[in-house]
Design an enzyme around this catalytic site. Sequence first.
Site, short mmCIF file in Angstrom:
data_model
loop_
_atom_site.label_atom_id
_atom_site.label_comp_id
_atom_site.label_asym_id
_atom_site.label_seq_id
_atom_site.Cartn_x
_atom_site.Cartn_y
_atom_site.Cartn_z
CG HIS A 232 68.10 46.95 60.25
ND1 HIS A 232 68.67 46.90 61.58
CD2 HIS A 232 68.77 46.58 59.50
CE1 HIS A 232 69.83 46.54 61.39
NE2 HIS A 232 70.11 46.68 60.20
CE LYS B 82 66.68 54.53 66.31
NZ LYS B 82 66.04 54.25 67.61
CB SER B 83 74.93 51.26 64.74
OG SER B 83 75.66 50.38 64.60
CB SER B 84 73.52 45.92 64.97
OG SER B 84 72.48 45.96 64.01
NE ARG B 85 80.51 46.21 63.86
CZ ARG B 85 80.42 45.90 62.67
NH1 ARG B 85 79.58 46.83 61.98
NH2 ARG B 85 80.78 44.98 62.29
CD GLN C 37 79.18 42.24 55.43
OE1 GLN C 37 78.48 41.60 54.66
NE2 GLN C 37 79.04 43.30 56.15
CE LYS D 128 74.81 53.10 61.27
NZ LYS D 128 76.10 52.42 61.20
CB ILE E 183 66.63 55.52 61.41
CG1 ILE E 183 65.89 55.50 60.12
CG2 ILE E 183 65.74 55.81 62.54
CD1 ILE E 183 64.98 56.57 59.96
O1 PAF Z 1 74.71 46.74 55.75
C1 PAF Z 1 74.75 45.44 56.05
O2 PAF Z 1 74.02 45.01 57.12
C2 PAF Z 1 75.35 44.34 55.33
O3 PAF Z 1 76.66 44.86 55.00
C3 PAF Z 1 74.71 44.00 54.18
C4 PAF Z 1 74.42 44.55 52.85
C5 PAF Z 1 73.48 43.10 54.62
C6 PAF Z 1 75.53 42.69 53.52
O4 PAF Z 1 76.06 41.47 54.42
#
Ligand code: PAF
Length: 283
Positions: free
Chosen positions: A38, A184-187, A62, A149, A176
């Site tokens: 990010h 890299k991922s929050s998960r 989502q 990603k 990244i």
């Molecule tokens: O990629 C994300 O973090 C989400 O899908 C987004 C684009 C912020 C929409 O909620």
Amino acid sequence: MIPVVKTIDEIRSAVKTAKKQGKTVGLVPTMGFLHEGHKSLIVRAVSENDFVVVSDFVNPTQFGPNEDFESYPRDIEKDRLMCEEAGADIIFNPEPSEMYDNALTTVSVDKITKTLCGASRPIHFAGVATVVSKLFNIVAPDRAYFGEKDAQQLLVIKKMVKDLNFDIDIIGCPIIREDDGLAKSSRNTYLNPDERKAALCLSRALNIGKAMIDSGETSAKAVKDAIISEIEKEPLARIDYVEIADLDTLESTDKTEGILCAIAVYIGKTRLIDNFIIGEGTK
Ligand code: PAF
């Protein structure tokens, strides 16, 4: 300290003031729990715009019913520090009730949302397209920044912007990775130490596939089989999909140029995605 605003009126008024001063506006849509991936989007946005908004909103629409909406990691104070370090100007951090006040309208993009992640997450991309359209209407940025990603998400958003005539440039930014290759991922925070090691099978398998194409392999099936067999060596991994898709249609293809090679793999209970792209689409 960078301001965090919770209401649509507040963010609109901050953007209005910036625009009155002749500033260009960049938007970085995020679901928070920000990491270096990010940060790279924010830094790029700061380098290309005079005023940068980061949206920090875990978007309920989502997530499917059995997905991780409730447990998705959140830490607005840490996010605030990262946004400030990266040079952003303001954070928009609404509550779901602010974004969805008895809403009856959704935005959905056909066809390219049915394959890859869309096959196992049927409502996901309508949720993404809807929230991103809302953010675009709320912030009205000149440019918006998304990570590669989430390659399918990026293509879906580009298509939506073209189809609905949003006057916004969509900028895709490179994946990244950690030093050992994990995207890299929050998960990634869900992974225990054994799973964290096991998760390396994603980038390892993709590197094998990419190297095959770079050295002349022209059968997507051969590449896909090699990727699957590498992932299957990892006992903690369970494949959701491994696909080589045409970059325009996102449908399965047997070519190896103009393609997205995308994978989704469960490591324990955590679903991780990664990809590489070869060439470009034609549209
Ligand atoms: O990629 C994300 O973090 C989400 O899908 C987004 C684009 C912020 C929409 O909620």
